[in-house]
Design a protein around this motif. Structure first.
Motif, short mmCIF file in Angstrom:
data_model
loop_
_atom_site.label_atom_id
_atom_site.label_comp_id
_atom_site.label_asym_id
_atom_site.label_seq_id
_atom_site.Cartn_x
_atom_site.Cartn_y
_atom_site.Cartn_z
N ALA A 1 0.84 -1.21 0.00
CA ALA A 1 0.00 0.00 0.00
C ALA A 1 0.87 1.25 0.00
CB ALA A 1 -0.92 0.00 1.21
N GLU A 2 0.47 2.24 -0.78
CA GLU A 2 1.23 3.49 -0.87
C GLU A 2 0.56 4.63 -0.09
OE1 GLU A 2 1.98 4.42 -4.93
OE2 GLU A 2 3.17 2.60 -5.30
N LYS A 3 -0.76 4.57 0.06
CA LYS A 3 -1.48 5.58 0.83
C LYS A 3 -2.48 4.88 1.73
CE LYS A 3 -4.15 9.90 0.56
NZ LYS A 3 -4.79 10.91 -0.32
N ILE A 4 -2.29 5.03 3.04
CA ILE A 4 -3.14 4.36 4.02
C ILE A 4 -3.79 5.40 4.92
CG2 ILE A 4 -3.18 2.76 5.98
CD1 ILE A 4 -0.80 1.32 4.75
N GLY A 5 -5.09 5.29 5.09
CA GLY A 5 -5.83 6.17 5.99
C GLY A 5 -5.99 5.53 7.35
N LEU A 6 -5.61 6.24 8.40
CA LEU A 6 -5.81 5.77 9.76
C LEU A 6 -7.04 6.47 10.32
CD1 LEU A 6 -2.16 5.71 11.19
CD2 LEU A 6 -3.41 3.95 9.92
N ILE A 7 -7.99 5.67 10.80
CA ILE A 7 -9.27 6.21 11.28
C ILE A 7 -9.48 5.78 12.72
CG2 ILE A 7 -11.76 6.24 10.96
CD1 ILE A 7 -11.32 5.66 8.00
N GLY A 8 -9.42 6.75 13.62
CA GLY A 8 -9.76 6.50 15.01
C GLY A 8 -11.19 6.93 15.23
N TRP A 9 -11.37 8.07 15.90
CA TRP A 9 -12.74 8.56 16.05
C TRP A 9 -12.82 10.07 15.92
CZ3 TRP A 9 -14.62 11.40 20.48
CH2 TRP A 9 -13.67 11.63 21.49
N LYS A 10 -11.66 10.76 15.76
CA LYS A 10 -11.69 12.22 15.69
C LYS A 10 -11.27 12.71 14.30
CE LYS A 10 -10.93 13.63 20.47
NZ LYS A 10 -10.11 14.45 21.38
N ASN A 11 -12.05 13.66 13.82
CA ASN A 11 -11.66 14.44 12.64
C ASN A 11 -11.10 15.75 13.18
OD1 ASN A 11 -11.47 15.31 9.96
ND2 ASN A 11 -13.46 16.32 10.09
N PHE A 12 -9.80 15.82 13.35
CA PHE A 12 -9.18 16.99 13.99
C PHE A 12 -9.36 18.24 13.14
CE2 PHE A 12 -6.89 13.40 15.88
CZ PHE A 12 -6.92 13.74 17.22
N THR A 13 -9.56 19.38 13.80
CA THR A 13 -9.78 20.64 13.10
C THR A 13 -8.93 21.76 13.67
OG1 THR A 13 -11.71 21.08 14.52
CG2 THR A 13 -12.13 20.05 12.39
N SER A 14 -7.75 21.43 14.15
CA SER A 14 -6.83 22.43 14.71
C SER A 14 -6.40 23.42 13.63
CB SER A 14 -5.60 21.74 15.29
OG SER A 14 -4.60 22.67 15.60
N HIS A 15 -6.16 24.66 14.04
CA HIS A 15 -5.67 25.69 13.12
C HIS A 15 -4.16 25.87 13.21
CE1 HIS A 15 -9.70 26.85 12.00
NE2 HIS A 15 -10.04 26.97 13.28
N VAL A 16 -3.49 25.10 14.07
CA VAL A 16 -2.06 25.30 14.28
C VAL A 16 -1.24 24.04 14.01
CG1 VAL A 16 -2.37 27.18 15.93
CG2 VAL A 16 -2.27 24.81 16.76
N GLU A 17 -1.90 22.95 13.60
CA GLU A 17 -1.20 21.70 13.33
C GLU A 17 -1.69 21.11 12.01
OE1 GLU A 17 -0.44 19.31 17.25
OE2 GLU A 17 -2.38 20.28 17.44
#
Length: 457
Positions: free
Chosen positions: A132-148
């Motif tokens: 695999a060349e692109k793997i998505g890791l899915i926990g439970w949060k869709n982070f929406t930080s403006h600084v990271e």
């Protein structure tokens, strides 16, 4: 105008029966995720679950791993692997998705047998991820930080991320929770079958809150009152709250043996799959029973709050964006004055809070099939809280017709709820707004005055 007036109280709904998700629905869920994966170039996604954070896994597999952890590894070609601990390995054959079972005893409870010669990385290597060349890791949060860089924030245990990077040395890893719960995520809308499935829990929570408010009485203990906040053996989606007086004394979250006293602040919350109900007010019959400095509670807190709930319900509709709804609430209940800090409303499903399209400058379009909680939490210094958190579904004509045809008993309840909200509470909702409980928007700020509720006149 909003007034405290005598109104006919909504009655608990009878004949609630759980609705199973159909095979067609489950197949459609997988197909929609595969389509989104392929669109964004993912070779595979790895979906993590534990009991508290398992809804993305459950959405596809149909079950939570109870007291263990689990992974679903889904390849872009549709092949799936289910990595399970000792006591959930036998669930693979009962899952709603066809998957190759992989035993990982590391997911089991502490000190249970770990009779394996393989490391975590070696076990995961059997899931065909090495190319695999692109793997998505899915926990439970869709982070929406403006600084990271939110795509590089992973809410999976370190031992799993480390092992995956060992196995997949050439892969690019990214947080892919957005595929499920972000803007246009596959979990953010529901078909008729999914709504009927979730409506059962939302209506059950409504029944529980109505029964508990009717039983509220000076001298009863929190534990006695909490008996009607559970029902049908269903798992709660939130910690049950039945608190009188000060909350969280000595860090206690749960109903105790404290007795209700006249004048006490009251907080009540219960929730199941599909919806939560929360009420806050005072154990009084009239303003004169309130502490002297809080006797203007109706004017200072409760009525402005109910005006915001009314505005929310009369504003929400298919096609508006999240910012429009946010600003409508801010206009009638300014957060600087009323102290609310969270999103004024959010999506829900198997979990109590999935995500929210309602925030400042949100351009997310509200869509048919979205299941919402009204969640506005004022905090005004010197006063107790107020709440009538409850739920609605947005449904276009096609979805409404499908619900009415496929689930006539559910539709009959919806018709009665809409009539009650409009004719008794005076809240003029759009045609595409479907209340998920008879308790939606029903608020008694004086909880001992059981014939009186806030309504628009």
């Amino acid at each position: 105008m909003i007034k405290l007036k005598e109104v006919e109280a909504p009655k608990p709904e009878e004949g609630l029966i759980p609705v199973m998700l159909s095979d067609v629905t489950m197949q459609n869920r997988k197909a929609r995720l595969l389509e989104s994966m392929q669109k964004d170039g993912f070779d595979a996604v790895v979906v993590y679950a534990d009991l508290e954070h398992g809804s993305n896994f459950e959405y596809l597999c149909g079950f939570l791993p109870r007291f263990e952890e689990a992974l679903l590894i889904l390849h872009a070609n549709g092949k799936a692997f289910m990595v399970l601990g000792n006591e959930n390995l036998n669930k693979a054959g009962k899952a709603r998705i066809e998957a190759v079972p992989i035993h990982m005893p590391h997911f089991s409870l502490p000190n249970q047998p770990m009779q394996t010669e393989k490391s975590v990385a070696q076990i995961l290597a059997s899931c065909e991820l090495e190319d695999a060349e692109k793997i998505g890791l899915i926990g439970w949060k869709n982070f929406t930080s403006h600084v990271e860089d939110n795509h590089l924030l992973f809410d999976l245990p370190y031992f799993l991320v480390e092992a995956l990077k060992t196995v997949c040395g050439k892969a690019q890893f990214t947080n892919a929770a957005y595929l499920l719960i972000g803007e246009n995520g596959v979990r953010t809308t529901n078909n008729a079958n999914e709504f009927a499935h979730y409506e059962y829990g939302a209506a059950l929570a409504g029944n529980c809150i109505l029964k508990t408010m009717d039983r509220l009485k000076v001298g009863k203990t929190e534990m006695e009152m909490a008996e009607t906040l559970a029902a049908d053996g269903q798992r709660h989606s939130v910690v049950t709250i039945m608190a009188t007086g000060a909350r969280f004394e000595k860090a206690n979250l749960y109903p105790g043996n404290k007795q209700i006293q006249c004048g006490d602040k009251i907080s009540i919350t219960t929730g199941f799959k599909g919806g939560l109900q929360s009420r806050a007010g005072y154990a009084v019959e009239c303003a004169e029973q309130l502490p002297e400095k809080e006797q203007d509670y109706l004017k200072a807190v409760a009525i402005p709050y109910f005006q915001a709930v009314k505005t929310w319900l009369e504003t929400i509709k298919i096609g508006i964006n999240g910012n429009d709804l946010y600003e409508a609430v801010e206009t009638v209940l300014p957060k600087e004055e009323y102290g609310w800090t969270l999103n004024p409303g959010h999506l829900c499903a198997d979990e109590e809070w999935m995500s929210s399209p309602i925030y400042p400058q949100s351009e997310e379009t509200l869509q048919s099939g979205m299941l919402f909680q009204i969640d506005i939490i004022p905090s005004v210094n010197g006063y107790g809280g107020v709440s009538c958190e409850s739920g609605i579904l947005l449904a276009d004509e096609q979805l409404r017709k499908a619900i009415a045809k496929e689930y006539p008993a559910v539709w009959e309840r919806i018709v009665k709820r809409r009539a009650y909200m409009q004719e008794v509470l005076g809240i003029r909702i759009q045609e595409d707004v479907l209340p998920t409980s008879m308790a939606t928007a029903y608020l008694r700020p004086y909880l001992l005055k059981k014939e009186m509720a806030l309504a628009s006149v």
